[in-house]
Design an enzyme around this catalytic site. Sequence first.
Site, short mmCIF file in Angstrom:
data_model
loop_
_atom_site.label_atom_id
_atom_site.label_comp_id
_atom_site.label_asym_id
_atom_site.label_seq_id
_atom_site.Cartn_x
_atom_site.Cartn_y
_atom_site.Cartn_z
N ARG A 1 -4.63 -9.69 4.62
CA ARG A 1 -5.03 -9.65 3.21
C ARG A 1 -3.80 -9.25 2.38
NH1 ARG A 1 -6.99 -5.91 -0.52
NH2 ARG A 1 -8.54 -6.76 -1.96
N LYS B 1 0.82 -1.22 0.00
CA LYS B 1 0.00 0.00 0.00
C LYS B 1 0.85 1.27 0.00
CE LYS B 1 -4.54 -1.44 1.43
NZ LYS B 1 -5.66 -1.25 2.36
#
Length: 286
Positions: free
Chosen positions: A255, A221
């Site tokens: 995740r 991210k």
Amino acid sequence: MRLGRHTFADDAMLVMAIVNRTPDSFYDKGATFAEDKAMERVDLVVEQGADIVDIGGVKAAPGGEVDVAEEIDRVVGLVARVHEAHPQLVISVDTWRAEVGEAVCAAGADVLNDAWGGADPTLVDVAARHDAAIICTHTGGVEPRTRPFRTGFERDVMAEVLDGVLGYAERALAAGVARESIVIDPAHDFGKNTHHTLEVTRRLDEMVDTGWPVLVSLSNKDFVGETLDKPVDQRLIGTLATTAVSAWLGARIYRVHEAAETRQVLDMVATLRGERPPARTIRGLA
């Protein structure tokens, strides 16, 4: 913790592997958009130790419009194939739409992963109707598929995150979702800048202390990229470092794009925490 048809021990740390049925994912650039390629990805991550697959038909970032019918077309057939091919695998679908939730649960999905923090308030009713699990995220009420802009918090960031996820969890419970099937997620980067996300991560134990199982979606991210000044394809080390810290602080579900590497990190942390024995111990014993 119970995720649809599957139950897990209280100390289990689970790998949720991302499978994108999108042509424009920020990470894989559409590598698994074709259904057969997506199925190959599922087979691979199962071999690598994934406990859950998270199937998504719409990328999170702004982009081309994907209506309900198109999202259903992208994910339902794959859910059905995975359900048949891997009955031991938890199937999650990344969607904020109740109509999509209905369709995927009917096809065999165990989890509805609502990355947009209850944008459709009826998604909890779908989860309850199908006895599915639901992921309750914090996004601060932002519109789905929008990026944060000059985001701020009136109070302490973790206090507001907790208010958001706990409120969502209570709504799910009131709708009839089983308590053991509700998971909370601080939603790294969603509705937050990098400073916010880092603060939430270092205080993740405050979420764990609520008693609800915690999911973290850290993989490659922007907060990793900005912290280390690395492009998307060079964020694995930062992701795994954050994974280890999150595991030590007690998060339960991860995740990820890189399932094998994450599995090793989680196993190592579990052993360091005294929750898993080493795979073998011969050094100094022979």
